[in-house]
Design a protein around this motif. Structure first.
Motif, short mmCIF file in Angstrom:
data_model
loop_
_atom_site.label_atom_id
_atom_site.label_comp_id
_atom_site.label_asym_id
_atom_site.label_seq_id
_atom_site.Cartn_x
_atom_site.Cartn_y
_atom_site.Cartn_z
N TYR A 121 0.83 -1.21 0.00
CA TYR A 121 0.00 0.00 0.00
C TYR A 121 0.87 1.26 0.00
O TYR A 121 0.53 2.25 -0.65
N ARG A 122 1.97 1.23 0.74
CA ARG A 122 2.84 2.41 0.79
C ARG A 122 3.26 2.80 -0.63
O ARG A 122 3.20 3.98 -1.00
N ALA A 123 3.66 1.81 -1.42
CA ALA A 123 4.06 2.08 -2.80
C ALA A 123 2.87 2.53 -3.65
O ALA A 123 2.98 3.47 -4.44
N ALA A 124 1.73 1.87 -3.48
CA ALA A 124 0.55 2.17 -4.29
C ALA A 124 -0.03 3.55 -3.97
O ALA A 124 -0.63 4.19 -4.84
N LEU A 125 0.14 4.00 -2.74
CA LEU A 125 -0.46 5.27 -2.31
C LEU A 125 0.50 6.45 -2.39
O LEU A 125 0.09 7.59 -2.15
N LYS A 126 1.75 6.17 -2.72
CA LYS A 126 2.77 7.23 -2.74
C LYS A 126 2.35 8.39 -3.62
O LYS A 126 2.44 9.55 -3.22
N ASP A 127 1.89 8.10 -4.83
CA ASP A 127 1.50 9.16 -5.76
C ASP A 127 0.29 9.96 -5.28
O ASP A 127 0.09 11.09 -5.71
N LEU A 128 -0.51 9.36 -4.42
CA LEU A 128 -1.68 10.06 -3.88
C LEU A 128 -1.32 10.91 -2.67
O LEU A 128 -2.12 11.74 -2.23
N GLY A 129 -0.15 10.67 -2.10
CA GLY A 129 0.25 11.41 -0.90
C GLY A 129 -0.50 10.99 0.34
O GLY A 129 -0.65 11.78 1.27
N LEU A 130 -0.99 9.75 0.34
CA LEU A 130 -1.75 9.24 1.49
C LEU A 130 -1.01 8.10 2.17
O LEU A 130 -0.33 7.32 1.51
N ARG A 147 -10.44 10.69 -5.32
CA ARG A 147 -11.05 9.37 -5.54
C ARG A 147 -10.76 8.86 -6.95
O ARG A 147 -10.47 7.68 -7.14
N GLU A 148 -10.85 9.73 -7.93
CA GLU A 148 -10.59 9.33 -9.32
C GLU A 148 -9.15 8.83 -9.47
O GLU A 148 -8.91 7.85 -10.17
N ARG A 149 -8.23 9.49 -8.81
CA ARG A 149 -6.82 9.08 -8.88
C ARG A 149 -6.58 7.78 -8.13
O ARG A 149 -5.60 7.08 -8.41
N ALA A 150 -7.45 7.44 -7.19
CA ALA A 150 -7.28 6.24 -6.36
C ALA A 150 -7.94 5.00 -6.97
O ALA A 150 -7.78 3.90 -6.44
N LEU A 151 -8.66 5.16 -8.06
CA LEU A 151 -9.42 4.04 -8.62
C LEU A 151 -8.58 2.81 -8.93
O LEU A 151 -9.04 1.69 -8.80
N GLY A 152 -7.34 2.98 -9.30
CA GLY A 152 -6.50 1.84 -9.65
C GLY A 152 -5.86 1.13 -8.47
O GLY A 152 -5.30 0.03 -8.62
N VAL A 153 -5.92 1.73 -7.29
CA VAL A 153 -5.24 1.15 -6.12
C VAL A 153 -5.76 -0.25 -5.77
O VAL A 153 -4.96 -1.18 -5.61
N PRO A 154 -7.06 -0.46 -5.65
CA PRO A 154 -7.52 -1.81 -5.27
C PRO A 154 -7.07 -2.90 -6.26
O PRO A 154 -6.71 -4.00 -5.85
#
Length: 169
Positions: free
Chosen positions: A40-49, A119-126
């Motif tokens: 998750y750390r890697a997947a969320l890095k671009d979102l800053g979360l 939310r739109e930017r996070a769509l690919g995370v799951p």
């Protein structure tokens, strides 16, 4: 096809075997959680979360404005843990908090326009996380159901233990 594995009961296992780290289900869950956090750390890095911030946003994206108490119930977090998360999300511009006019002790949180756009930017995370597991979607669903059942069973055991502890006085 019937399984040829024998079922082992708790009474068949020597007490000493239970004290081995590799026999602890809680440690296996802990290790899996740490591994998930890394992905998750890697997947969320671009979102800053962070992962906990992502969970807050998931609930707010799903439910919209919520009392902080309800948000904590969804996430199984107390207000002492949730408040700093909300403050950081508010500072980032993703969440707005406000006091209820009816009850000033109650605070609600909602996603801002920037939070909704996130939310739109996070769509690919799951999907990235699901792919990282190497499991089929059916297996992921089955595992989640098993973990939900385990959580409910442990919650019941905790309530029962607390009730028993309260009657010993």
């Amino acid at each position: 096809m019937e399984s040829s594995r024998k079922t082992t009961t708790l009474s068949q296992v020597p007490d000493e075997d239970f004290l081995r780290l590799d026999r602890q289900i809680c440690f296996s869950l802990h290790a899996a959680t740490r591994a998930f956090n890394g992905v998750y750390r890697a997947a969320l890095k671009d979102l800053g979360l962070t992962y906990p911030q992502y969970l807050v946003m998931l609930v707010l994206w799903e439910h919209g404005e919520l009392p902080v108490k309800r948000l904590g119930e969804h996430l199984r977090l107390d207000s002492g843990t949730l408040s700093p998360l909300l403050k950081r999300l508010e500072a980032a511009g993703y969440v707005a908090r406000r006091r209820s006019e009816e009850d000033e002790r109650s605070v609600t949180a909602r996603p801002t326009a920037a939070g909704t756009a996130l939310r739109e930017r996070a769509l690919g995370v799951p999907r990235r996380i699901a792919e990282a597991t190497g499991l089929s979607l059916d297996r992921i669903r089955a595992l989640r159901e098993e973990l939900d059942t385990l959580t409910a069973t442990l919650d019941s055991a905790e309530v029962e233990a607390a009730a028993c502890a309260g009657t010993d006085d």
